[in-house]
Design an enzyme around this catalytic site. Structure first.
Site, PDB file in Angstrom:
ATOM      1  N   GLY A   1      -2.310 -12.782  54.401  1.00 57.69           N
ATOM      2  CA  GLY A   1      -3.444 -13.630  53.977  1.00 57.69           C
ATOM      3  C   GLY A   1      -4.161 -13.710  55.168  1.00 57.69           C
ATOM      4  N   ARG A   2      -5.286 -14.552  55.146  1.00 58.85           N
ATOM      5  CA  ARG A   2      -5.943 -14.605  56.178  1.00 58.85           C
ATOM      6  C   ARG A   2      -5.459 -15.226  57.456  1.00 58.85           C
ATOM      7  NH1 ARG A   2     -10.779 -18.247  54.380  1.00 58.85           N
ATOM      8  NH2 ARG A   2      -8.996 -19.404  53.123  1.00 58.85           N
ATOM      9  N   TYR A   3      -4.344 -15.880  56.979  1.00 61.32           N
ATOM     10  CA  TYR A   3      -3.686 -16.838  58.349  1.00 61.32           C
ATOM     11  C   TYR A   3      -2.174 -16.452  58.350  1.00 61.32           C
ATOM     12  CZ  TYR A   3      -8.318 -19.182  58.356  1.00 61.32           C
ATOM     13  OH  TYR A   3      -9.615 -19.492  58.279  1.00 61.32           O
ATOM     14  N   GLY A   4      -1.726 -15.349  57.860  1.00 61.33           N
ATOM     15  CA  GLY A   4      -0.276 -15.505  57.979  1.00 61.33           C
ATOM     16  C   GLY A   4       0.282 -14.232  56.872  1.00 61.33           C
ATOM     17  N   GLU A   5       1.479 -14.534  56.921  1.00 62.71           N
ATOM     18  CA  GLU A   5       2.368 -13.332  55.816  1.00 62.71           C
ATOM     19  C   GLU A   5       2.939 -13.848  54.697  1.00 62.71           C
ATOM     20  OE1 GLU A   5       4.440 -11.128  58.410  1.00 62.71           O
ATOM     21  OE2 GLU A   5       2.999  -9.932  59.214  1.00 62.71           O
ATOM     22  N   VAL A   6       3.197 -13.226  53.667  1.00 63.55           N
ATOM     23  CA  VAL A   6       4.093 -14.066  52.900  1.00 63.55           C
ATOM     24  C   VAL A   6       5.284 -12.886  52.613  1.00 63.55           C
ATOM     25  CG1 VAL A   6       4.080 -14.777  50.465  1.00 63.55           C
ATOM     26  CG2 VAL A   6       2.489 -15.129  51.515  1.00 63.55           C
TER      27      VAL A   6
ATOM     28  N   VAL B   1       5.459  -9.423  51.175  1.00 59.13           N
ATOM     29  CA  VAL B   1       4.674  -8.838  49.830  1.00 59.13           C
ATOM     30  C   VAL B   1       3.228  -9.111  50.186  1.00 59.13           C
ATOM     31  CG1 VAL B   1       6.647  -9.264  48.404  1.00 59.13           C
ATOM     32  CG2 VAL B   1       5.163 -11.190  49.102  1.00 59.13           C
TER      33      VAL B   1
ATOM     34  N   ASP C   1      -9.828 -24.643  47.938  1.00 58.14           N
ATOM     35  CA  ASP C   1      -9.830 -23.019  48.264  1.00 58.14           C
ATOM     36  C   ASP C   1      -9.098 -22.469  46.876  1.00 58.14           C
ATOM     37  OD1 ASP C   1     -10.101 -20.724  49.438  1.00 58.14           O
ATOM     38  OD2 ASP C   1      -8.478 -20.902  50.811  1.00 58.14           O
TER      39      ASP C   1
ATOM     40  N   LYS D   1       6.205 -18.202  53.125  1.00 58.19           N
ATOM     41  CA  LYS D   1       4.962 -18.084  53.574  1.00 58.19           C
ATOM     42  C   LYS D   1       4.986 -18.319  55.192  1.00 58.19           C
ATOM     43  CE  LYS D   1      -0.067 -18.980  53.259  1.00 58.19           C
ATOM     44  NZ  LYS D   1      -0.945 -19.496  52.491  1.00 58.19           N
TER      45      LYS D   1
HETATM   46  P1  ADP Z   1      -4.597 -15.863  51.085  1.00 60.12           P
HETATM   47  O1  ADP Z   1      -4.715 -16.417  52.543  1.00 60.12           O
HETATM   48  O2  ADP Z   1      -5.281 -14.621  50.752  1.00 60.12           O
HETATM   49  O3  ADP Z   1      -4.563 -16.907  50.138  1.00 60.12           O
HETATM   50  P2  ADP Z   1      -1.912 -15.940  50.842  1.00 60.12           P
HETATM   51  O4  ADP Z   1      -1.293 -15.869  52.345  1.00 60.12           O
HETATM   52  O5  ADP Z   1      -1.881 -17.449  50.299  1.00 60.12           O
HETATM   53  O6  ADP Z   1      -3.119 -15.205  51.064  1.00 60.12           O
HETATM   54  O7  ADP Z   1      -0.849 -15.086  49.945  1.00 60.12           O
HETATM   55  C1  ADP Z   1      -0.985 -13.640  50.428  1.00 60.12           C
HETATM   56  C2  ADP Z   1      -0.357 -12.843  49.469  1.00 60.12           C
HETATM   57  O8  ADP Z   1       1.178 -12.835  49.123  1.00 60.12           O
HETATM   58  C3  ADP Z   1      -0.903 -13.341  47.963  1.00 60.12           C
HETATM   59  O9  ADP Z   1      -2.118 -12.789  47.556  1.00 60.12           O
HETATM   60  C4  ADP Z   1       0.217 -12.610  46.999  1.00 60.12           C
HETATM   61  O10 ADP Z   1       0.182 -11.385  46.650  1.00 60.12           O
HETATM   62  C5  ADP Z   1       1.396 -13.028  47.924  1.00 60.12           C
HETATM   63  N1  ADP Z   1       2.275 -14.170  47.553  1.00 60.12           N
HETATM   64  C6  ADP Z   1       1.938 -15.230  47.891  1.00 60.12           C
HETATM   65  N2  ADP Z   1       2.757 -16.285  47.443  1.00 60.12           N
HETATM   66  C7  ADP Z   1       3.584 -15.849  46.728  1.00 60.12           C
HETATM   67  C8  ADP Z   1       4.679 -16.074  45.887  1.00 60.12           C
HETATM   68  N3  ADP Z   1       4.833 -17.339  45.731  1.00 60.12           N
HETATM   69  N4  ADP Z   1       5.247 -15.348  45.214  1.00 60.12           N
HETATM   70  C9  ADP Z   1       4.774 -14.081  45.345  1.00 60.12           C
HETATM   71  N5  ADP Z   1       3.770 -13.487  46.103  1.00 60.12           N
HETATM   72  C10 ADP Z   1       3.182 -14.473  46.715  1.00 60.12           C
HETATM   73 MG    MG Z   2      -3.540 -18.454  49.921  1.00 63.87          MG
END
Ligand code: ADP
Ligand code: MG
Length: 488
Positions: free
Chosen positions: A196-201, A193, A315, A214
């Protein structure tokens, strides 16, 4: 045998003084013409031959009374005389005489080694015994653990996430580690879904319920460690902080996978939400208030057994805030957080080389004048970032039928992916702030939020509002609006 030969030797002297008696003796040696000989004395000589230590045995007869020969026992040559029929037949000397010497030699050389080996074995045995007894002592714990695992597995088996998390005990907001691992390994990943900068969710499924997984990239392992540490040591259950479920480290294809499992929020981040949705001023206030409630919960230290240390996020941004189905927000991503306890005046900055998001960095971070040893400084940078998030929400609020497109803070002043220097120029040198449209002042809520924004963006960190002050202001605003509604 030596004693016996001495005895025979002395007896021979006594006998020779009376009669001359001849005996048949065994003859063995180069000078023997027969296997026997007759003499006044039977003798055996044994000689050790050179280095080979072979023993050469000669037997024969002495016919003169040269008993001195019988006593000429050298180290390498032994002579034994005897005085009876064939008395020299089965006599051996070196074997019998030397044996004790050999034994003593053996004792001197071999015994220490044997003793040493025995000692080593004893030591090893004792060591093993001690280890065994220690293992036995720790066994009840292991059994308990195993039992816990079974119990936990059965809890996990029957429960919903809500049940599990309601039972959470201990100092942290997390489940017991074994349950965390069990849950993590039962999760199926469904769809990615966000990146991010350092991984996937990922959206994952656990027992039919949605969870967010995450997956940290290996270069951001410190964020995983930090977030896991904070969630497991700090009681952080709050409706405006992303709910933690489990943390897990697994080894897959010889690489380490770091997972953080949290509640899943279908609306995604506030950033995602504002792209596609607009809100009315009340909705805007609700988002703003819920975020500041989460931030205050982080910032305050709560004393007592159910307490928590003060935490600064470092952050805060719309991507790190999630929108729940009830349109309240919750703050996510504690990978950079710093922790402070007043009593010991202990500031735990963590060990993360990651820095905050440049676009949201406060002036003192950009010009590097921030007092990194003071916890207050970190809270003040959070308030700066909160002001920017507020600005993002306000732009998407419909006032008099008008609304702006979603834009990130400083969108019109810095490039798409601004560098540290880009941000520094705008924020510190030119001291620019996001543009606040006049239309906002026509709405009671937005004009109040405008003031909060401005007071969050002071160049001087200490002049900024505190999170608690903002929460109180917004609560008062909400209460006065509700009061007005009731009056009408
Ligand atoms: P970033 O490094 O930009 O902060 P994250 O890795 O924390 O990004 O998250 C990337 C994206 O994943 C978020 O912008 C959001 O769209 C989605 N996401 C993160 N955590 C959740 C969650 N608990 N439920 C639903 N979507 C999420
Ligand atoms: Mg984040």
């Amino acid at each position: 045998m030596l004693q016996r030969s001495i005895w025979v030797f002395s007896l021979a002297i006594v006998t020779s003084a009376t009669d001359i008696i001849y005996y048949n003796c065994t003859c063995q040696g180069p000078y023997c013409s027969d296997k026997t000989c007759i003499g006044r004395t039977c003798f055996v000589t044994e000689q050790i031959v050179s280095d080979s230590r072979d023993i050469r045995t000669d037997r024969g007869c002495f016919n003169n009374s040269i008993y001195e020969q019988c006593s000429s026992n050298l180290d390498m040559l032994k002579v034994l005389c005897c005085f009876s029929e064939f008395c020299n037949e089965n006599v051996t000397m070196f074997q019998t005489v030397e044996k004790p010497q050999e034994i003593s030699l053996l004792l001197v050389t071999v015994l220490p080694i044997v003793l040493f080996v025995i000692f080593l074995m004893l030591f090893a045995f004792l060591f093993w015994k001690i280890k065994q007894s220690r293992r036995k002592k720790s066994l009840p714990r292991l059994i308990d653990f195993g039992h816990a695992d079974i119990v936990n597995a059965s809890i996990v088996g029957d429960s919903t996430l809500g049940d599990l998390l309601d039972c959470t005990t201990g100092s942290g907001s997390g489940l017991p580690f074994l349950v965390q691992r069990t849950v993590a390994r039962q999760v199926t990943l469904v769809e990615c879904v966000g990146k991010g900068r350092y991984g996937e969710v990922w959206r994952g499924l656990w027992q039919g319920e949605n969870v967010a997984v995450k997956i940290f990239s290996s270069r951001d392992e410190q964020s995983w460690f930090r977030e896991t540490e904070i969630y497991n040591t700090v009681l952080l259950r709050h409706e405006n902080i992303l709910g933690f479920i489990a943390s897990d480290m697994t080894s897959r294809n010889s690489s380490t996978q770091l997972w953080l499992i949290t509640h899943y929020h279908d609306n995604g981040s506030l950033y995602d939400y504002l792209q596609r949705t607009t809100v009315d001023p009340e909705g805007c206030l609700q988002l703003a208030l819920s975020i500041i409630c989460g931030l205050v919960h982080l910032h305050v230290e709560i004393f007592g057994t159910q307490g928590k240390p003060a935490i600064a996020h470092r952050d805060l941004k719309s991507r790190n805030i999630l929108v729940k189905s009830n349109k309240q927000c919750c703050i996510a991503d504690l990978g950079l957080a710093v922790v402070h306890t007043q009593n010991e005046d202990y500031l735990d900055i963590g060990n993360n080389p990651r820095v905050g998001t440049k676009r949201y960095m406060a002036p003192e971070v950009l010009d590097e004048t921030i007092r990194t040893d003071s916890f207050e400084s970190y809270k003040q940078t959070d308030v700066w970032a909160y002001g920017l998030v507020l600005w993002e929400i306000c732009r998407r609020t419909i006032i008099n039928g008008m609304v702006e497109d979603y834009r990130p803070p400083f969108y019109d002043m810095v490039p798409h992916d601004p560098s540290f220097e880009d941000m520094k120029k705008v924020v510190c040198v030119d001291q620019q702030r996001p543009n606040v449209p006049n239309t906002w002042s026509s709405d009671k809520i937005l004009s109040s939020l405008m003031r909060i924004m401005r007071e969050s963006w002071y160049q001087s960190p200490s002049a900024r509002l505190t999170a608690l002050r903002i929460k109180k202001t917004l609560n008062n605003l909400k209460n006065s609006l509700e009061q007005r509604k009731q009056d009408c």
